[in-house]
Structures are given as C-alpha cells and as structure tokens.
Design a protein around this motif. Structure first.
Motif, PDB file in Angstrom:
ATOM      1  N   THR A 407      21.669  54.397  52.934  1.00  0.00           N
ATOM      2  CA  THR A 407      21.508  54.777  51.523  1.00  0.00           C
ATOM      3  C   THR A 407      20.680  56.047  51.359  1.00  0.00           C
ATOM      4  O   THR A 407      20.334  56.421  50.245  1.00  0.00           O
ATOM      5  CB  THR A 407      20.843  53.648  50.716  1.00  0.00           C
ATOM      6  N   GLY A 408      20.323  56.711  52.455  1.00  0.00           N
ATOM      7  CA  GLY A 408      19.560  57.955  52.343  1.00  0.00           C
ATOM      8  C   GLY A 408      18.319  57.944  53.211  1.00  0.00           C
ATOM      9  O   GLY A 408      18.181  57.110  54.108  1.00  0.00           O
ATOM     10  N   ASP A 441      20.827  69.002  52.955  1.00  0.00           N
ATOM     11  CA  ASP A 441      20.792  68.451  51.598  1.00  0.00           C
ATOM     12  C   ASP A 441      20.775  66.928  51.686  1.00  0.00           C
ATOM     13  O   ASP A 441      21.429  66.338  52.545  1.00  0.00           O
ATOM     14  CB  ASP A 441      22.018  68.908  50.799  1.00  0.00           C
ATOM     15  N   THR A 442      20.013  66.312  50.790  1.00  0.00           N
ATOM     16  CA  THR A 442      19.747  64.886  50.905  1.00  0.00           C
ATOM     17  C   THR A 442      20.141  64.177  49.618  1.00  0.00           C
ATOM     18  O   THR A 442      19.696  64.558  48.538  1.00  0.00           O
ATOM     19  CB  THR A 442      18.239  64.689  51.198  1.00  0.00           C
ATOM     20  N   GLU A 443      21.008  63.161  49.732  1.00  0.00           N
ATOM     21  CA  GLU A 443      21.480  62.415  48.557  1.00  0.00           C
ATOM     22  C   GLU A 443      20.342  61.671  47.873  1.00  0.00           C
ATOM     23  O   GLU A 443      20.227  61.644  46.659  1.00  0.00           O
ATOM     24  CB  GLU A 443      22.558  61.407  48.978  1.00  0.00           C
ATOM     25  N   SER A 444      19.500  61.033  48.708  1.00  0.00           N
ATOM     26  CA  SER A 444      18.478  60.171  48.124  1.00  0.00           C
ATOM     27  C   SER A 444      17.278  60.078  49.064  1.00  0.00           C
ATOM     28  O   SER A 444      17.430  60.070  50.285  1.00  0.00           O
ATOM     29  CB  SER A 444      19.080  58.778  47.893  1.00  0.00           C
ATOM     30  N   ASP A 479      16.772  61.716  43.785  1.00  0.00           N
ATOM     31  CA  ASP A 479      18.141  61.966  44.232  1.00  0.00           C
ATOM     32  C   ASP A 479      18.399  63.466  44.389  1.00  0.00           C
ATOM     33  O   ASP A 479      17.760  64.283  43.732  1.00  0.00           O
ATOM     34  CB  ASP A 479      19.146  61.393  43.216  1.00  0.00           C
ATOM     35  N   ARG A 480      19.380  63.766  45.231  1.00  0.00           N
ATOM     36  CA  ARG A 480      19.884  65.132  45.415  1.00  0.00           C
ATOM     37  C   ARG A 480      18.769  66.156  45.638  1.00  0.00           C
ATOM     38  O   ARG A 480      18.425  66.938  44.760  1.00  0.00           O
ATOM     39  CB  ARG A 480      20.770  65.533  44.229  1.00  0.00           C
TER      40      ARG A 480
END
Ligand SMILES: [Zn+2]
Length: 531
Positions: A407-408, A441-444, A479-480
């Motif tokens: 989930t990140g 880049d990181t979603e969460s 997020d993001r």
C-alpha cells in the motif's frame, strides 16, 4: 566525585541524531578487529579496557558461543553499510563455524584449543549457531546451510521429550548451560524463526513446546506475574521466544502470558533502557525483538519501547571516543572478575594468546556493559555479544525506518537511514524533525506518530508549505509525494522529567539485589538529554 559526575552526565548529554549506517559501520569494524587471524579468525570475546595495558581477551567460550555473534554482526554490518568489510575474516569465520559440527548429533561442539578444553554440548550455543546459519543463509542463499540447520533441528527434536503440550529437555541440559537454566529457553526464538522461513514442523513443535514448558508455572521458571530468578539477560532471551510464539501461533493464551511477562521485564528496566543485569546491549535487543513480535501480534504501542531503548541505551553502549579510556584509572594488574581469565595466574603480566596491539582504537564501535549511568569498565566488558546485539537492534531501526508494502511506503521509526527507497535525516533530539526524500514518486506514505507527540501538532511540509495529510490509527498519511523533494515531518518534542529506579545485582547472586539506584532524567521526546 565532581569529575565522575561530569563524565556521567556527558554520557547522557551526548545527543547527536543517530545515523544508523555510520553507527553500524563502526560496530562492524570492531567485529572485524576482534577476529584473530592466528587462530582461524576465531573471535576474542571482548576487550579489557579496565586495564593498563588494555587487551583483547581469548576465552573458552570464544569458539562456539562467541564466534556466531561475530558471524551475525558481519552479515548485518554488510547489509546496512553495503560495504564488504574484511572478506578474509568473513570467509574464515564462516568455515570455522561449520567446522564445529563435529558429532553425528547435529550440534556444534567446542574444540580443544591452546587456551581451553572442550566442554559438553550447550543448548544456548546451538541457539547462537542457528541464528548465525539463518543470517548467513539470508545473505547468500547457500542450500548447504539449511542441511546444517535441519540436522540441528532433528537433534533438538530427538533430545527433547514430549509431555502434553510441552517439550522437556534432559535435566543436564539446564545444568550445563553456560548462561544458566533460563539459557535453554534461548532456543525458542531462532527455532520459530527457522520454522517461519522453512516450514520445518519439528522446529515449530520444539519451539512452541519449549515455550510452553518455560511458561508453565509448575516448572518453576516463572509464576503468574513474573517470579523469574536468575540472570536477567538469559530470562529476557526466553521472553523474546514467548513473544515470537505468540506472533507465530496467534494463540491468545500464549499472547497474554508473553505480554504480561514482557511488561514485567520492562518494568525492571528504566524507561531509558538500563537493565538489572548491566548488559543492556544484549538484554535490550531481546526486549526489542520481543516488542517487535508483540507489534506483529497486534500491539503497535510497543514501537515506543523500541525507539526509547535504541536511542538511549543501544547507541550509547557503543565505545565511540578513544579518550574515554583512562590509562591512569585503569588497573596496572589484572583483575580476574567473572573468571574471565580462567586458568591463568593473576601475576602473569601478559596473557600468551591475548592481543595487546592498539586495542583502544580497535575497540571503537564495540559495545560495552553499562551501569544505569555509564559504561562499565571491568575485564572484557566491551564484549562481542554486545556489539553483535547492537547491530541486531540497529537492524530493527534500519528495516523499519523506511520500507515498502503493497500500500506504499511506511516509517515506523524515524532514525537517519538511506536505502533504495529514499533517505531520512533525523534531527532528534535537537528538533522534532525528520526530513524525508524519496528515490521515486510515491503513491502513499505512512509515518508513525511518536507516542510522546501531540497528534494535533504533527505536520508534513514541502518548501515551507504544508502538505495535506490525514491520521489513521496512529500514523500520519500523505498521498502522491514527488521524487527528489525534501518533506519535513515535524512533531513537538515533549519536555519532561522523570525519576527512574534500577535494581542492581552483583555477580554471581542474581536473585537478591545488591542495591537500588535512583536517577533523575530530563527528556526531550524519547531522548534522555540529562541524567
Ligand atoms: Zn553482551
């Protein structure tokens, strides 16, 4: 007296942020320095910085008890630092480790050596060796290592007798154990770890059965509340196994028992992690490993203990400044405390197999036994077990400060680390601030909010502008997040004072405290800043 006070308070005032890679590199260097190339790179068990001249000490336990610590320390040091270290030592110690599987029983046996005679098989030492095989296999994946581990598990299965849900080792296993009767319980944790990685059901049966045996009040090791008698360092090795048993089985009865005994053990330490045994690097690692299992069993509040113990005791147990060695205060004679120099006459000036070359500088990075207020100086009190366990606690910090799940990214602890995912630069305890940057880049991102911090006052910002976040079950979630940008995680460092008590025991009586010390501590967040 005044001078002593200054030295003590220096110990706790020292407050650089903990850079896990740098600290691990120092510890690994000491692991390699303490290998003896004259004898197949066997490890010295420790350094006597209490004496003038100081020396690295050989001991009968060097071959099968201490050597595995060195093997484990090198694996963790290489993993964290990404440096190969001393490859001759690594190869030499690994082949020496395997050479000790001399019988048909699957166990390691101590050899005869110039300074020691063989002694009977010791289950504590099988536990040390099983950890070393697991770590070594984790690094190289060599299948032959599993053959050794399987043979040892078979040996332990044959040696122990089933009794209801318990497994019972022969009485002489307890009598012979170099770490006392509780030392046999140290086999639980590595057996269950081996079960988790291999699925070997004998490892599960002996691991859980031994935990059941030790936890059963009828067998005299613990009563309902605590009741443990014996060396605290060995007792907490059992507890680490109980908590692992709880995490592995999910059995609520084992979990409540393990948690109760863990809490009782922690209540016998100060909040900053000093221990009744005086060997906090080793004992705190067992309690950190135990806490990690309790986290995995559903109690995330145990992160706080891990954070406090690593900050205030694991890191501080390291011998960092060579000037701390005081040649004037060091004894001009050998003091044979704990029978560290067993067999040698006290008036012998230089021990024939010990190493006297540049020992103070080569000790830097190693970990020492500690009183509640500073490093302890006695024979071999900078010890290879402690250095190895500092590395194991640092590994927890390394693995859990920044890692990836499906989930990140997650950060349970905020020590300074840098890995393939990104970096954290911690500013604790000067500021409640940790700067995160990411390699992609990181979603969460989920950051555990330190338990001392006011949840309403934690924040994430980029270039001084606040980043939208939410709070989910004790974690700040954003997020993001963009690669390469610096994100400031800020949290107020609560300032407070506490009074801590520590019962102190003296060798060899671990059942009756020799004294109780009182310590006033000033805290900033989870860091002691004055003792
Ligand atoms: Zn130790």
């Amino acid at each position: 007296m005044k001078e002593k006070r200054e030295r003590l308070s220096d110990w706790m005032q020292w407050s650089d942020p903990i850079d896990v890679r740098r600290r691990s590199a120092l510890a690994m260097r000491n692991v390699f320095e303490m290998a003896d190339p004259r004898f197949n790179h066997v490890t010295y068990i420790g350094a006597s910085l209490s004496e003038n001249p100081p020396h690295f000490v050989h001991h009968r336990l060097g071959w099968t008890e201490a050597l595995p610590y060195s093997v484990v320390g090198a694996v963790i040091g290489r993993k964290i630092t990404q440096e190969v270290g001393d490859e001759k030592v690594v190869a030499g110690q690994r082949s020496l480790l395997l050479s000790h599987f001399t019988g048909m029983d699957g166990f390691v046996h101590s050899p005869a050596s110039p300074w020691s005679a063989p002694y009977p098989m010791d289950i504590w030492e099988q536990a040390r060796t099983l950890y070393a095989l697991i770590y070594w296999f984790g690094e190289t994946g060599e299948e032959r290592l599993l053959d050794y581990a399987e043979a040892m598990v078979d040996g332990l299965f044959k040696l122990s007798v089933p009794r209801g849900s318990e497994r019972v080792f022969p009485a002489n296993s307890f009598a012979r154990c170099s770490m006392g009767p509780y030392g046999v319980g140290a086999i639980i944790d590595p057996l269950l770890w081996y079960y988790q990685m291999s699925g070997n059901h004998k490892a599960l049966m002996v691991g859980i059965g031994t935990a059941e045996f030790f936890m059963d009040p009828a067998n005299g090791f613990f009563d309902e509340q605590w009741g443990a008698k014996g060396f605290f360092r060995s007792v907490v090795a059992c507890l680490n196994g109980f908590s692992k048993a709880a995490a592995v089985t999910g059995d609520p009865r084992i979990l409540s028992r393990a948690k109760c005994l863990h809490d009782a053990a922690v209540s016998r330490c100060t909040a900053y992690g000093s221990t009744p045994c005086g060997e906090p690097a080793c004992s705190d690692f067992e309690l950190n490993g135990s806490a990690l299992s309790l986290v995995q069993a559903g109690y995330p509040e145990y992160w706080d203990q891990i954070d406090r113990f690593i900050r205030n005791q694991t890191a501080r147990s390291q011998f960092i400044d060579p000037n701390e060695y005081d040649s004037e205060k060091a004894s001009k004679k050998r003091v044979n405390l704990y029978n560290i120099y067993d067999g040698y006459p006290d008036d012998l000036q230089v021990l024939p197999f010990d190493d006297y070359r540049d020992v103070v500088n080569r000790s830097v990075g190693g970990a020492m036994w500690c009183s509640p207020s500073g490093h302890s100086f006695f024979p071999a009190s900078l010890m290879i077990c402690c250095t190895s366990h500092v590395l194991r606690s640092f590994e927890i910090a390394w693995d859990h400060s920044l890692y990836e799940t499906n989930t990140g990214l997650v950060s349970d602890l905020q020590f300074s680390v840098d890995n393939a995912l990104g970096t954290i630069v911690s500013h604790e305890p000067k500021e409640g601030r940790a700067v995160f940057t990411f390699a992609k880049d990181t979603e969460s991102l989920r950051i555990r909010i330190p338990s001392f911090a006011d949840v309403g006052k934690v924040a994430l910002s980029k270039n001084g502008e606040s980043v939208p976040t939410r709070i989910e079950r004790g974690y700040l979630v954003a997020d993001r997040l963009s690669k390469g940008c610096a994100y400031d995680f800020t949290f107020p460092l609560a300032e407070r004072e506490s009074v801590e008590w520590q019962q102190l025991f003296e060798f060899p009586d671990y059942d009756h405290p020799a004294a109780t010390g009182e310590y006033r501590v000033q805290w900033r967040g989870n860091s002691c800043v004055l003792l």
